[in-house]
Design a protein around this motif. Structure first.
Motif, PDB file in Angstrom:
ATOM      1  N   HIS A   1       0.801  -1.226   0.000  1.00  0.00           N
ATOM      2  CA  HIS A   1       0.000   0.000   0.000  1.00  0.00           C
ATOM      3  C   HIS A   1       0.836   1.280   0.000  1.00  0.00           C
ATOM      4  CE1 HIS A   1      -4.070  -1.713   0.468  1.00  0.00           C
ATOM      5  NE2 HIS A   1      -3.459  -2.683   1.114  1.00  0.00           N
ATOM      6  N   THR A   2       2.105   1.181   0.400  1.00  0.00           N
ATOM      7  CA  THR A   2       2.930   2.402   0.477  1.00  0.00           C
ATOM      8  C   THR A   2       4.209   2.334  -0.353  1.00  0.00           C
ATOM      9  OG1 THR A   2       4.189   1.637   2.409  1.00  0.00           O
ATOM     10  CG2 THR A   2       2.090   2.774   2.832  1.00  0.00           C
ATOM     11  N   ASP A   3       4.513   1.176  -0.909  1.00  0.00           N
ATOM     12  CA  ASP A   3       5.740   0.981  -1.696  1.00  0.00           C
ATOM     13  C   ASP A   3       7.005   1.192  -0.879  1.00  0.00           C
ATOM     14  OD1 ASP A   3       4.476   0.334  -4.119  1.00  0.00           O
ATOM     15  OD2 ASP A   3       4.187   2.448  -4.599  1.00  0.00           O
ATOM     16  N   THR A   4       6.893   1.006   0.428  1.00  0.00           N
ATOM     17  CA  THR A   4       8.075   1.095   1.285  1.00  0.00           C
ATOM     18  C   THR A   4       7.844   0.227   2.514  1.00  0.00           C
ATOM     19  OG1 THR A   4       9.591   2.631   2.389  1.00  0.00           O
ATOM     20  CG2 THR A   4       7.241   3.088   2.608  1.00  0.00           C
ATOM     21  N   SER A   5       8.871   0.062   3.317  1.00  0.00           N
ATOM     22  CA  SER A   5       8.753  -0.735   4.532  1.00  0.00           C
ATOM     23  C   SER A   5       8.377   0.149   5.715  1.00  0.00           C
ATOM     24  CB  SER A   5      10.075  -1.442   4.827  1.00  0.00           C
ATOM     25  OG  SER A   5      11.075  -0.490   5.165  1.00  0.00           O
ATOM     26  N   PRO A   6       7.827  -0.430   6.783  1.00  0.00           N
ATOM     27  CA  PRO A   6       7.494   0.378   7.960  1.00  0.00           C
ATOM     28  C   PRO A   6       8.704   1.116   8.522  1.00  0.00           C
ATOM     29  CG  PRO A   6       6.439  -1.772   8.103  1.00  0.00           C
ATOM     30  CD  PRO A   6       7.363  -1.827   6.926  1.00  0.00           C
TER      31      PRO A   6
ATOM     32  N   PHE B   1       9.616   4.005   6.236  1.00  0.00           N
ATOM     33  CA  PHE B   1       8.593   5.043   6.347  1.00  0.00           C
ATOM     34  C   PHE B   1       8.810   5.876   7.602  1.00  0.00           C
ATOM     35  CE2 PHE B   1       4.525   6.670   7.852  1.00  0.00           C
ATOM     36  CZ  PHE B   1       3.997   7.248   6.704  1.00  0.00           C
ATOM     37  N   ARG B   2       9.086   5.211   8.717  1.00  0.00           N
ATOM     38  CA  ARG B   2       9.329   5.942   9.977  1.00  0.00           C
ATOM     39  C   ARG B   2      10.582   6.797   9.876  1.00  0.00           C
ATOM     40  NH1 ARG B   2       8.690   2.904  15.592  1.00  0.00           N
ATOM     41  NH2 ARG B   2       6.770   4.119  15.697  1.00  0.00           N
ATOM     42  N   GLN B   3      11.599   6.265   9.235  1.00  0.00           N
ATOM     43  CA  GLN B   3      12.850   7.009   9.117  1.00  0.00           C
ATOM     44  C   GLN B   3      12.637   8.290   8.295  1.00  0.00           C
ATOM     45  OE1 GLN B   3      16.004   4.731   7.367  1.00  0.00           O
ATOM     46  NE2 GLN B   3      17.607   6.051   8.149  1.00  0.00           N
ATOM     47  N   LYS B   4      11.851   8.179   7.217  1.00  0.00           N
ATOM     48  CA  LYS B   4      11.564   9.345   6.391  1.00  0.00           C
ATOM     49  C   LYS B   4      10.729  10.378   7.138  1.00  0.00           C
ATOM     50  CE  LYS B   4      11.736   7.008   1.899  1.00  0.00           C
ATOM     51  NZ  LYS B   4      10.951   6.617   0.707  1.00  0.00           N
TER      52      LYS B   4
END
Length: 379
Positions: free
Chosen positions: A366-371, A374-377
């Motif tokens: 759903h986001t094309d990234t890992s959790p 995503f948190r790091q960004k």
């Protein structure tokens, strides 16, 4: 008799293992014994397969050639039994033998009848086929050996057809359950599909001797397949066992109807109202936090039929039930990853996921990234 080697010990062990499994499965007491008995029939056929390999490995067929072909005479029943097991494990109804199932045994019976004259033939004729016809047979012996080759070719064809049918059913099953459940744990049967494909490999290795191809480590593949298949099949319960039967059949009919593209019974404004009702139920009541949320539970909560929900999800929202619910879970997970210091696994459980792997896969989809990324960004 020849000196026992590693292959003979392995085939003997696999034969006894298959005997134990068949005995256990036929004696098991359960509310639904249909799938267990069909699985037991599969292991009976494996007993025949491995016992024949054992007799050949220890030289029993050389000393007693009249035994050739007897252990595997009924092997054509393996493919239908395995296919019926797939049917039973993925069906909401208890599997019962019906008149239409007879057709599945007609082809198996044909193969057995073609093989039978060779099975009843004298031992010196059977040896010709066992050693790949190094001596050209003549007269009636040539006919019998040719019939044995024909039955082998038909057996390969039958096996391939049933593997295709079983995998096709499992693929359709994997699609169907995504319209009914938000938790697919122990429901996808992906392991069974993979093991059917591995069985194709084993079947090919089994015929490598028949085709005079090298096969040095085939026994290892057999050990891995049989032991892991036994463990996973014992753990696997019927997918729909825990769901109330009457409502489930209604839901299955609804999802099948909704799955037919181009056929819609709801006006656009009605679909829009249902879609808004679903969004409110998810955002206000957080229904997605229920790890075992089903289409039936959602239907009861919003007061809309399962058929209309499925149709709305398909035509208005453009998702199946599983992806829609997981999308809501991922949306909240994104908020929690930004605003809290909770661990990833704690967030996963909070929003309704039941495992880290499921959460990671859904989040990536759903986001094309890992959790973690995503948190790091977000920091």
């Amino acid at each position: 008799m020849e000196t026992l080697n590693l292959d003979s010990y392995v085939m003997a062990a696999l034969s006894f293992h298959a005997i134990f499994m068949a005995t256990y499965l036929f004696s098991a007491q359960n509310d639904r014994t249909d799938y267990l008995k069909l699985l037991g029939c599969t292991f009976i056929m494996l007993v025949a397969w491995y016992s024949s390999s054992f007799f050949e490995a220890v030289g029993a067929f050389n000393q007693y050639p009249q035994l050739i072909s007897w252990p595997t005479l009924f092997i054509p029943l393996l493919a239908p039994s395995l296919y019926f097991y797939v049917q039973a494990i993925s069906s909401p109804n208890k599997w019962d033998y019906r008149a239409q199932h007879k057709i599945h045994y007609y082809f198996a019976a044909l193969i057995i009848l073609i093989e039978l004259p060779f099975t009843l033939a004298p031992g010196h004729i059977k040896v010709l086929q066992l050693y790949h016809m190094t001596v050209e047979p003549e007269g009636p012996a040539k006919i019998l050996v040719t019939m044995a080759w024909i039955s082998t070719a038909l057996l390969l064809l039958q096996f391939a057809c049933y593997i295709i049918l079983a995998i096709r059913r499992l693929v359709n099953h994997a699609t169907r359950i995504r319209h009914l459940f938000s938790n697919l744990e122990n429901r996808t049967l992906i392991w069974l599909r993979n093991y059917l494909l591995l069985l194709c490999l084993l079947w090919g290795l089994g015929f490598s001797d028949f085709l005079d191809l090298p096969n040095q480590y085939g026994w290892l593949a057999h050990v891995i397949w049989v032991t892991t298949f036994s463990l996973l099949s014992l753990r696997q319960k019927p997918v729909f066992d825990a769901v109330e039967k009457t409502s489930l059949l209604t839901e299955l009919a609804a999802t099948d109807t909704a799955g037919k593209q181009g056929k819609t019974s709801l006006p656009i404004d009605r679909r829009s109202r249902i879609a808004e009702k679903l969004r409110r139920a998810m955002t206000a009541d957080h229904l997605y936090r229920d790890a075992d949320l089903t289409l039936r539970k959602l239907s009861d909560a919003v007061g809309v039929s399962t058929h209309h929900i499925s149709e709305t999800l398909r035509d208005e929202i453009g998702q199946n039930f599983y992806d829609y619910v997981n999308g809501c879970r991922v949306a909240e997970a994104c908020t929690l990853l930004k605003e809290t210091n909770d661990t990833t696994i704690d967030i996963a459980f909070t929003v309704g996921f039941n495992s880290r792997s499921t959460f990671s896969a859904a989040f990536k989809k759903h986001t094309d990234t890992s959790p973690a990324a995503f948190r790091q960004k977000s920091d």
